[in-house]
Design an enzyme around this catalytic site. Structure first.
Site, PDB file in Angstrom:
ATOM      1  N   ASP A 116       9.438  71.049 -31.245  1.00 49.18           N
ATOM      2  CA  ASP A 116       9.104  69.657 -31.542  1.00 49.18           C
ATOM      3  C   ASP A 116       8.576  69.440 -32.956  1.00 49.18           C
ATOM      4  O   ASP A 116       7.928  68.418 -33.225  1.00 49.18           O
ATOM      5  CB  ASP A 116       8.082  69.142 -30.520  1.00 49.18           C
ATOM      6  N   ASP A 175      15.935  65.963 -25.606  1.00 50.19           N
ATOM      7  CA  ASP A 175      14.902  65.501 -26.548  1.00 50.19           C
ATOM      8  C   ASP A 175      15.051  66.153 -27.931  1.00 50.19           C
ATOM      9  O   ASP A 175      14.676  65.580 -28.950  1.00 50.19           O
ATOM     10  CB  ASP A 175      13.495  65.829 -26.036  1.00 50.19           C
TER      11      ASP A 175
HETATM   12  N1  GLY Z   1       9.750  65.380 -25.344  1.00 49.26           N
HETATM   13  C1  GLY Z   1       9.024  65.110 -24.191  1.00 49.26           C
HETATM   14  C2  GLY Z   1       9.174  63.755 -23.596  1.00 49.26           C
HETATM   15  O1  GLY Z   1      10.007  62.949 -23.971  1.00 49.26           O
HETATM   16  O2  GLY Z   1       8.420  63.494 -22.682  1.00 49.26           O
END
Ligand code: GLY
Length: 411
Positions: A116, A175
Site C-alpha cells: 500500500d 485494491d
Molecule cells: N485496501 C483496503 C480496503 O479497501 O479496505
C-alpha cells in the site's frame, strides 16, 4: 531522461475541462464546490487538533476518534487531504499541518511489508512534491519508497504481492491497482523505467485474472508463485467469493482510468469503461448512487453472520467512484462522457447532503459518515473513514478545476 520528457509532454497536453465548460455541461455550481471545500477545511483542521502528533486519524467509532500508526495502509490520506485543501484554498496553516504529519510518515519509505505504499506515500509526499518547492527531500523519500514497493514484485506472477502471512500462496487484491500511479510517476520523476514496467505488468495481469465476464472483479486472486498461474479466486472483505464487493469495483475503476491517463494504452480505457458500465447499470445501485457495501448482499441468507449488516451503504466507494468518473469523462466523448459527468455530479450532491455529510464539529472532524471498512473482519462498520474524505476532497477539487477551465489532473 526519455521519461522525464514524456512526463512533461503529458503535463502540457494533459486533460483540461475547457471543452466541457464551454459547452455549459457542468451542472454543479461554484458555490456548491466552495461551500463544501470550506466545510472540509473546518473539519480537517478540527481533526488535526484532535489527533495526537505521532498518529494519523483513521475513523470515529463508538463515540471516539480512532487513530493509526504510520505503518497502517491509510496513513497517507490525512496529510494528502490537508495538502489538497491547501491547494484549493492557499491557506498556509493547512500546509504546515500537513508537514507535521509528513515528518512522522517519512520512515514508511523503508517499509517492504506492504503493497500500500502508493496510498501511503504518493497521496501524501506525491502531492507535497507537486505543491511545494522542497523537491530534493520529497524526491528522495518517494524514490526510496518506490524501491520498497518494487521489492514485492515477482517476475514470475508479473504482479506485486499484496499480503504476507496468509493461508494463500501469493495473494493479489484488486485494491493494488491504486498503488501503480506511484510507480508510473516515479519513472517519470527518476527516469528509472523499472517502475513503469512493473506497473504495466501488474495492470495487464490483473486484467487477465481478476475480472468476471460481466467485468465485476474478484477481491483476491491467489497465484502459484513458481508457475505464475492464477490458482484461486476469493474475497476477504466482500460478502462471499463470487460477490462484487463495492469498494473493490471502485479501486478497479479508478485504477484503470488512472493507468490510461499514465500510459495512454487504450486497453486500460476499455477496461475502465466496462467496469463503469457494470457499476452504473447495476440494478442494486440505489437512486442516490451511494452503493451498498456489496452489490450481491441480497444473496446472503438470514443465518449468515454478515446478514445483520447487509443493508449498509459504503460512502468511501462513492467518493472513489465520483473522482474516477470525473476523470473518465475527460477521456470519453458525447453522451457517454456526459453520462459519467452527470453520475459524478449526482454522487457529489448525495455525499454533500445531510444524509452523509457530518455537521461542523461532529465526528471529531471527519467529513463523511456511513462507510464500511470490513464487515467480514467486523471492523469499521458504518463509520467515517479517512479515505472516504480524501477521495471526496479530490473529487471536489477536480470539479473546481473543471469549473475554472483548468487542467483537471495535475501532476
Ligand atoms: N485496501 C483496503 C480496503 O479497501 O479496505
Amino acid at each position: 531522461m526519455k521519461f522525464k520528457v514524456m512526463g512533461l509532454l503529458l503535463l502540457l497536453i494533459g486533460p483540461s475541462a475547457s471543452q466541457a465548460q464551454k459547452a455549459g455541461k457542468l451542472h454543479l455550481t461554484k458555490e456548491f464546490v466552495n461551500t463544501n471545500l470550506h466545510d472540509a477545511v473546518g473539519q480537517m483542521k478540527y481533526l488535526a487538533s484532535q489527533t495526537d502528533a505521532d498518529k494519523m486519524p483513521r475513523s470515529f467509532e463508538k463515540g471516539k476518534l480512532s487513530t493509526s500508526n504510520t505503518a497502517w495502509w491509510t496513513s497517507g490520506f490525512f496529510p494528502g487531504s490537508l495538502l489538497y485543501l491547501y491547494e484549493a484554498t492557499g491557506d498556509k496553516e493547512l500546509l504546515s499541518l500537513a508537514k507535521e504529519r509528513l515528518r512522522i510518515l517519512e520512515k514508511e519509505k523503508f517499509n517492504k511489508g506492504t503493497h500500500d505504499l502508493g496510498f501511503m506515500l504518493f497521496c501524501s509526499f506525491g502531492n507535497a512534491l507537486r505543491l511545494t518547492g522542497d523537491s530534493t527531500a520529497y524526491k528522495e523519500i518517494l524514490a526510496t519508497g518506490a524501491e520498497s514497493l518494487s521489492s514485492r514484485y515477482s517476475p514470475v506472477t508479473k504482479t506485486i504481492l499484496s499480503w504476507d502471512h496468509t493461508s494463500w500462496q501469493y495473494p493479489v487484491i484488486i485494491d493494488n491497482m491504486m498503488n501503480l500511479e506511484f510507480l508510473t510517476q516515479l519513472t517519470k520523476i527518476t527516469g528509472n523505467k523499472k517502475y513503469w514496467d512493473i506497473a504495466k505488468n501488474h495492470a495487464n495481469t490483473t486484467i487477465a485474472n481478476h475480472f468476471r465476464k460481466d467485468y465485476s472483479s474478484y477481491h483476491v486472486v491467489d497465484y502459484d508463485k513458481t508457475t505464475g498461474k492464477a490458482i484461486g479466486h476469493y474475497t476477504a472483505q466482500g460478502a462471499f467469493d463470487e460477490s462484487a464487493w463495492a469498494r473493490g469495483q471502485a479501486w478497479g475503476l479508478y485504477g484503470y482510468v488512472m493507468m490510461y491517463r499514465e500510459t495512454k494504452d487504450k486497453t486500460y480505457l476499455e477496461q475502465a469503461r466496462k467496469i463503469a458500465k457494470f457499476y452504473l447499470n447495476h440494478p442494486k445501485l440505489p437512486a442516490d448512487l451511494i452503493p451498498y457495501w456489496d452489490f450481491d448482499k441480497d444473496d446472503l441468507k438470514p443465518d449468515n453472520k454478515y446478514y445483520k449488516n447487509k443493508d449498509l451503504r459504503d460512502v468511501s466507494t462513492a467518493s472513489i467512484v465520483a473522482s474516477a468518473l470525473l476523470e473518465l469523462s475527460l477521456y470519453t466523448k458525447g453522451k457517454e462522457g456526459e453520462g459519467y459527468l452527470r453520475k459524478a455530479e449526482k454522487m457529489l450532491e448525495s455525499l454533500a447532503s445531510p444524509a452523509y455529510k457530518a455537521t461542523q464539529g461532529e465526528l471529531d472532524g471527519f467529513i463523511l459518515k456511513h462507510s464500511v471498512g470490513s464487515i467480514p473482519h467486523g471492523t469499521e462498520i458504518d463509520v467515517p473513514l479517512t479515505y472516504a474524505d480524501y477521495y471526496y476532497i479530490e473529487a471536489l477539487i477536480r470539479y473546481q478545476r473543471m469549473l475554472a477551465g483548468e487542467q483537471v489532473i495535475k501532476q
